[in-house]
Design a protein around this motif. Structure first.
Motif, short mmCIF file in Angstrom:
data_model
loop_
_atom_site.label_atom_id
_atom_site.label_comp_id
_atom_site.label_asym_id
_atom_site.label_seq_id
_atom_site.Cartn_x
_atom_site.Cartn_y
_atom_site.Cartn_z
N ASP A 293 28.93 68.00 53.87
CA ASP A 293 28.89 66.93 52.89
C ASP A 293 28.79 67.59 51.51
O ASP A 293 27.72 68.08 51.11
CB ASP A 293 27.69 66.02 53.13
CG ASP A 293 27.70 64.78 52.23
OD1 ASP A 293 28.13 64.90 51.06
OD2 ASP A 293 27.29 63.70 52.69
N LEU A 294 29.89 67.61 50.79
CA LEU A 294 29.95 68.35 49.53
C LEU A 294 28.99 67.78 48.49
O LEU A 294 28.39 68.54 47.72
CB LEU A 294 31.38 68.34 48.98
CG LEU A 294 31.59 69.13 47.68
CD1 LEU A 294 31.31 70.60 47.89
CD2 LEU A 294 33.00 68.92 47.15
N GLU A 295 28.82 66.47 48.48
CA GLU A 295 27.92 65.89 47.48
C GLU A 295 26.49 66.38 47.69
O GLU A 295 25.79 66.70 46.72
CB GLU A 295 27.96 64.36 47.53
CG GLU A 295 27.10 63.72 46.45
CD GLU A 295 27.33 62.24 46.29
OE1 GLU A 295 26.86 61.67 45.29
OE2 GLU A 295 28.00 61.64 47.16
N LEU A 296 26.03 66.45 48.94
CA LEU A 296 24.68 66.95 49.20
C LEU A 296 24.54 68.41 48.77
O LEU A 296 23.53 68.80 48.19
CB LEU A 296 24.34 66.80 50.68
CG LEU A 296 24.25 65.37 51.23
CD1 LEU A 296 23.90 65.41 52.72
CD2 LEU A 296 23.23 64.55 50.46
N LEU A 297 25.56 69.20 49.07
CA LEU A 297 25.55 70.61 48.70
C LEU A 297 25.46 70.78 47.19
O LEU A 297 24.64 71.55 46.67
CB LEU A 297 26.80 71.29 49.24
CG LEU A 297 27.11 72.70 48.72
CD1 LEU A 297 26.02 73.68 49.12
CD2 LEU A 297 28.47 73.16 49.24
N LEU A 298 26.28 70.04 46.46
CA LEU A 298 26.32 70.18 45.01
C LEU A 298 25.05 69.62 44.37
O LEU A 298 24.54 70.18 43.39
CB LEU A 298 27.55 69.45 44.44
CG LEU A 298 28.92 69.99 44.88
CD1 LEU A 298 30.02 69.11 44.32
CD2 LEU A 298 29.11 71.43 44.44
N ARG A 299 24.53 68.55 44.93
CA ARG A 299 23.33 67.91 44.35
C ARG A 299 22.13 68.85 44.38
O ARG A 299 21.31 68.86 43.46
CB ARG A 299 23.03 66.62 45.11
CG ARG A 299 21.87 65.81 44.52
CD ARG A 299 21.51 64.66 45.46
NE ARG A 299 22.61 63.72 45.59
CZ ARG A 299 22.72 62.82 46.57
NH1 ARG A 299 21.79 62.76 47.52
NH2 ARG A 299 23.74 62.00 46.61
N ASP A 300 22.02 69.66 45.41
CA ASP A 300 20.89 70.58 45.52
C ASP A 300 20.90 71.67 44.46
O ASP A 300 19.84 72.20 44.09
CB ASP A 300 20.87 71.24 46.91
CG ASP A 300 20.26 70.33 47.96
OD1 ASP A 300 19.74 69.25 47.60
OD2 ASP A 300 20.30 70.71 49.15
N GLN A 301 22.11 72.04 43.98
CA GLN A 301 22.25 73.09 42.96
C GLN A 301 21.51 74.38 43.34
O GLN A 301 20.88 75.03 42.52
CB GLN A 301 21.77 72.58 41.60
CG GLN A 301 22.61 71.44 41.06
CD GLN A 301 22.27 71.07 39.63
OE1 GLN A 301 21.35 71.61 39.02
NE2 GLN A 301 23.02 70.14 39.07
N LEU A 302 21.62 74.73 44.62
CA LEU A 302 20.99 75.96 45.11
C LEU A 302 21.98 77.12 45.21
O LEU A 302 21.57 78.27 45.31
CB LEU A 302 20.39 75.72 46.50
CG LEU A 302 19.25 74.72 46.59
CD1 LEU A 302 18.85 74.51 48.04
CD2 LEU A 302 18.05 75.19 45.76
N TYR A 303 23.29 76.79 45.17
CA TYR A 303 24.31 77.80 45.43
C TYR A 303 25.28 77.89 44.25
O TYR A 303 25.64 76.87 43.65
CB TYR A 303 25.06 77.46 46.72
CG TYR A 303 24.14 77.37 47.91
CD1 TYR A 303 23.76 78.52 48.61
CD2 TYR A 303 23.63 76.14 48.32
CE1 TYR A 303 22.90 78.44 49.70
CE2 TYR A 303 22.77 76.05 49.41
CZ TYR A 303 22.41 77.21 50.09
OH TYR A 303 21.54 77.12 51.16
N ARG A 304 25.71 79.09 43.95
CA ARG A 304 26.58 79.32 42.80
C ARG A 304 28.05 79.08 43.17
O ARG A 304 28.57 79.67 44.12
CB ARG A 304 26.38 80.75 42.30
CG ARG A 304 25.02 80.99 41.63
CD ARG A 304 24.66 82.45 41.65
NE ARG A 304 24.49 82.93 43.02
CZ ARG A 304 24.14 84.17 43.33
NH1 ARG A 304 23.95 85.08 42.39
NH2 ARG A 304 24.00 84.53 44.59
N PHE A 305 28.68 78.25 42.38
CA PHE A 305 30.07 77.84 42.61
C PHE A 305 30.98 78.48 41.57
O PHE A 305 30.69 78.45 40.37
CB PHE A 305 30.16 76.31 42.53
CG PHE A 305 31.57 75.79 42.41
CD1 PHE A 305 32.44 75.87 43.50
CD2 PHE A 305 32.03 75.23 41.22
CE1 PHE A 305 33.74 75.39 43.39
CE2 PHE A 305 33.32 74.75 41.12
CZ PHE A 305 34.18 74.82 42.20
N GLY A 306 32.09 79.06 42.02
CA GLY A 306 33.06 79.66 41.10
C GLY A 306 34.42 79.01 41.24
O GLY A 306 34.79 78.54 42.34
#
Length: 279
Positions: free
Chosen positions: A142-155
């Motif tokens: 679930d991409l929204e849950l992943l992004l909402r947590d802001q625990l991982y760096r996205f490039g």
């Protein structure tokens, strides 16, 4: 005598004007139609160096159109994505060969009929992070849950957009410390190396981008689908400037798309880069 000479010169001038006005449109009609293919250096769409030079998916597509339109003049120019967008806004006559067909982007772009299909975007990450991500966010993720947590760096490459996923990226990560833009012709390769070295945690892209990195660098990555795209079909198409030239060019392109889709070289490129995705 002077008057006779003046008359003769006048008749000659009139004759030349008539001949010129008659022959100019004919000469103009004899000029071949020209397509400027605006290619973006982003392997494996377009590949300009290395063992797969000129063997990218979109390289093969352009070559197929060249074969199908032999009476058209073709020119390939390698340009950054942002530059291509600016040229469209300025109504410069260009075509981008591998655009995602989106019905809501008709203001600046004249789309051809679909040329092929892509497997959907997903998360590309390092193998050691897969179990942790799936445990937290499911599989598909679930991409929204992943992004909402802001625990991982996205490039992501500079200027890259992600269609229906873009609003989620804009809301949760764009402009935060967890977001990194990567520039340059080798942006995709650089990002994959950054993920494996733990400077980034994930990017979003097609499986073919992962495949290119593995083929050329010999290092393994992981791909995880996302729930927001399950069941989606992504259509590829040619995108040309929205003006009279572009409309005429798209008309000519549409006429030969069946021939292009049956081009052996283009079929081979799809089989290699898109693997089991349908054509």
């Amino acid at each position: 005598m002077l008057q006779d000479n003046m008359k003769n010169k006048g008749l000659l001038l009139s004759f030349l004007i008539i001949v010129t006005s008659w022959s100019w449109p004919l000469a103009a009609q004899q000029q071949p139609h020209e397509i400027v293919w605006a290619a973006n250096i982003a392997p494996p769409f377009h590949i300009v160096s290395g063992p797969y030079a000129n063997q990218g998916l979109c390289d093969a597509l352009v070559d197929a159109f060249k074969e199908a339109l032999p009476n058209t003049k073709h020119k390939v120019e390698y340009l950054p994505q942002l530059r291509i967008g600016m040229l469209w806004e300025q109504e410069k006559n260009i075509c981008f060969p591998c655009m995602i067909h989106r019905s809501n982007e008709q203001e600046l772009i004249a789309f051809s009929n679909p040329t092929h299909t892509y497997p959907t975007h997903g998360i590309i990450t390092r193998p050691g992070l897969v179990a942790e991500l799936i445990e937290k966010y499911g599989n598909p993720i679930d991409l929204e849950l992943l992004l909402r947590d802001q625990l991982y760096r996205f490039g992501q490459p500079v200027g890259r957009l992600y269609g229906k996923l873009q609003p989620l990226l804009d809301e949760y990560v764009i402009g935060t410390p967890q977001h990194i833009d990567v520039s340059g012709d080798t942006a995709n390769t650089s990002m994959m190396s950054m993920i494996l070295s733990k400077r980034l945690d994930f990017t979003i892209d097609y499986p073919m981008v992962k495949r290119f990195y593995e083929e050329t660098e010999g290092r393994s990555l992981a791909f995880i689908p996302v729930t927001q795209l399950v069941g989606d079909i992504i259509l590829g198409a040619v995108a040309c400037t929205k003006n009279a030239w572009g409309d005429d060019t798209v008309r000519q392109i549409n006429e030969v798309i069946p021939e292009v889709q049956n081009n052996p070289h283009f079929i081979q490129a799809q089989d290699f880069w898109l693997e089991s995705s349908p054509r």
